[in-house]
Write a protein that holds these residues in place. Sequence first.
Motif, short mmCIF file in Angstrom:
data_model
loop_
_atom_site.label_atom_id
_atom_site.label_comp_id
_atom_site.label_asym_id
_atom_site.label_seq_id
_atom_site.Cartn_x
_atom_site.Cartn_y
_atom_site.Cartn_z
N LEU A 91 5.66 12.98 -4.11
CA LEU A 91 4.66 13.95 -4.40
C LEU A 91 3.35 13.32 -5.30
CD1 LEU A 91 3.56 17.22 -4.01
CD2 LEU A 91 5.51 17.56 -4.95
N GLY A 92 2.50 13.41 -5.38
CA GLY A 92 2.28 13.28 -6.37
C GLY A 92 0.23 14.28 -7.40
N THR A 93 -0.25 13.69 -8.10
CA THR A 93 -1.20 15.17 -8.67
C THR A 93 -2.02 14.99 -7.26
OG1 THR A 93 -2.01 13.68 -9.96
CG2 THR A 93 -0.72 15.49 -10.57
N ARG A 94 -2.55 13.82 -6.17
CA ARG A 94 -3.78 13.91 -5.52
C ARG A 94 -3.17 13.89 -4.04
NH1 ARG A 94 -7.92 9.73 -9.03
NH2 ARG A 94 -7.99 10.78 -10.47
N GLY A 95 -1.99 13.96 -3.57
CA GLY A 95 -1.77 13.99 -2.57
C GLY A 95 0.17 13.93 -2.37
N SER A 96 0.00 13.07 -1.09
CA SER A 96 1.89 13.13 -0.87
C SER A 96 1.46 11.77 -0.19
CB SER A 96 2.59 14.23 -0.73
OG SER A 96 2.01 14.30 1.03
N ALA A 97 3.22 11.01 -0.09
CA ALA A 97 3.40 10.53 1.02
C ALA A 97 4.84 10.51 1.33
CB ALA A 97 3.01 8.81 0.56
N THR A 98 5.04 10.14 3.10
CA THR A 98 7.02 9.51 3.27
C THR A 98 6.42 8.24 3.09
OG1 THR A 98 7.08 12.05 4.35
CG2 THR A 98 8.45 10.20 4.62
N LEU A 99 7.54 7.82 2.81
CA LEU A 99 8.03 6.30 3.25
C LEU A 99 9.58 6.15 3.60
CD1 LEU A 99 6.26 5.52 -0.47
CD2 LEU A 99 5.79 4.93 1.60
N ARG A 100 9.10 4.64 4.53
CA ARG A 100 10.49 4.66 4.77
C ARG A 100 11.74 4.29 3.10
NH1 ARG A 100 10.97 -0.61 7.20
NH2 ARG A 100 13.02 0.38 8.17
N GLY A 101 12.59 4.10 2.97
CA GLY A 101 13.24 3.72 2.34
C GLY A 101 13.00 2.71 1.48
N ASN A 102 13.11 0.86 2.71
CA ASN A 102 13.33 -0.13 3.03
C ASN A 102 11.54 -0.58 1.91
OD1 ASN A 102 15.18 -1.34 3.39
ND2 ASN A 102 15.06 0.04 5.24
N GLU A 103 11.12 0.29 2.13
CA GLU A 103 9.04 0.20 2.20
C GLU A 103 9.17 0.54 0.73
OE1 GLU A 103 5.28 -0.97 2.29
OE2 GLU A 103 6.96 -1.31 3.35
N PHE A 104 9.92 1.19 0.07
CA PHE A 104 9.84 2.02 -1.18
C PHE A 104 10.18 0.98 -2.40
CE2 PHE A 104 11.68 4.25 -4.44
CZ PHE A 104 11.16 5.34 -5.18
N ARG A 105 11.12 0.66 -1.77
CA ARG A 105 12.04 -0.35 -1.90
C ARG A 105 11.15 -1.30 -2.24
NH1 ARG A 105 16.94 -4.48 -0.93
NH2 ARG A 105 16.61 -5.13 -2.78
N ARG A 106 10.71 -1.83 -1.25
CA ARG A 106 9.66 -3.74 -1.82
C ARG A 106 8.51 -2.87 -2.47
NH1 ARG A 106 4.75 -5.55 0.28
NH2 ARG A 106 4.35 -2.88 1.26
N LEU A 107 7.72 -1.62 -2.23
CA LEU A 107 6.71 -1.73 -3.28
C LEU A 107 7.33 -1.48 -5.04
CD1 LEU A 107 4.98 1.17 -1.35
CD2 LEU A 107 4.48 -1.56 -1.68
#
Length: 349
Positions: free
Chosen positions: A262-278
């Motif tokens: 969750l952010g001040t300009r929107g939100s995103a749902t990510l796969r756990g492995n994609e989050f780790r990669r980023l």
Amino acid sequence: MGLGEGLAAVELGGAPMLVQDLSGRAIAEDPVTWLRVLFRDGAVEWRGLRVAGIRVVPAGAAPLRFQQRLYPGIIEVVGAPAGLIVVNELPLEEYLVGAVKAEAGDKMPIEMLKAQAIVARTYAAYHRRLNAAKPYHIVAGTANQQYAGRVNADSPAWTAALDTEGQVLLWEGDLFPAFYHTDSGGHTEDPRVVFAAANMPALRPVRVEFPSHSPHHAWSLDVALGDLAAALRRGGVSVGSITGLQVLERSVSLRVSRIFVLGTRGSATLRGNEFRRLVGYDTLKSTLFAVSVDRSYARFAGRGYGHGVGLDQWSAKTMADQGYTARQIVQYYYPGATLSWLTGISSLK
């Protein structure tokens, strides 16, 4: 295997070497001890000669040198649209020694190293077949397997490779990508949960009953929210300043499957492995974590290091220390796979 790609220039040294074109025809009358080739319009340029690629063969027993590391076998430098590609071609079993040395080192007990050899051979043979038509079959690095190049004759990696020569794991009678990792955190993972590819085997997760003495077994990480937002933004996920993180779903092994940002300009749902990669594979050591947002920081507490699929190297060390054999170790971490023999593949590049 691929040692480098997209290069503007390549230097090779070490042993006296024969310089050939890719068909094996000599393009230098005498051996040279050093060469430098350049990328020119999708081709390789050496001494004013422009060819699709060159093949460099040791003139004696000494290995070749590329980027301060010695390599057995032959090195090819091939032109491609994006730059030069450097490929090391050598017997599969000799490559395996360099992979075991790089991935497990010399300090592990021999039965663990033998298990590592079986798994690394399976992984390499699978990619050899998968990428048979490409300039190289496997990458020397974290994208596939680390590779140490030439390994001294007294390394136990040689014993591990020789004692298991030709042994591979099969899934439903065929080769498969036998993944492995540093530390599972106590529970391995189904590869279909981690990797999005359609050809993943239905490998059952294992609750690991052998303790790990890995320095990564339990860890904590604090990341400034500004740094975390910047890392996500570089990967194409822009939500403004991060105000919250929530784990939405976990796998059977309790790894994060989906996470909400969750952010001040929107939100995103990510796969756990994609989050780790980023965030960075070496920064966020695994997806087996809990997270909270505390003022200007995301605070992570986690276990293990790596994706969690297949062989857990540190717990395999414990098994070997307790007297388990390499066969028992691989059967433990790859339930349903069978130990067999590799045929028809003698070299790798």
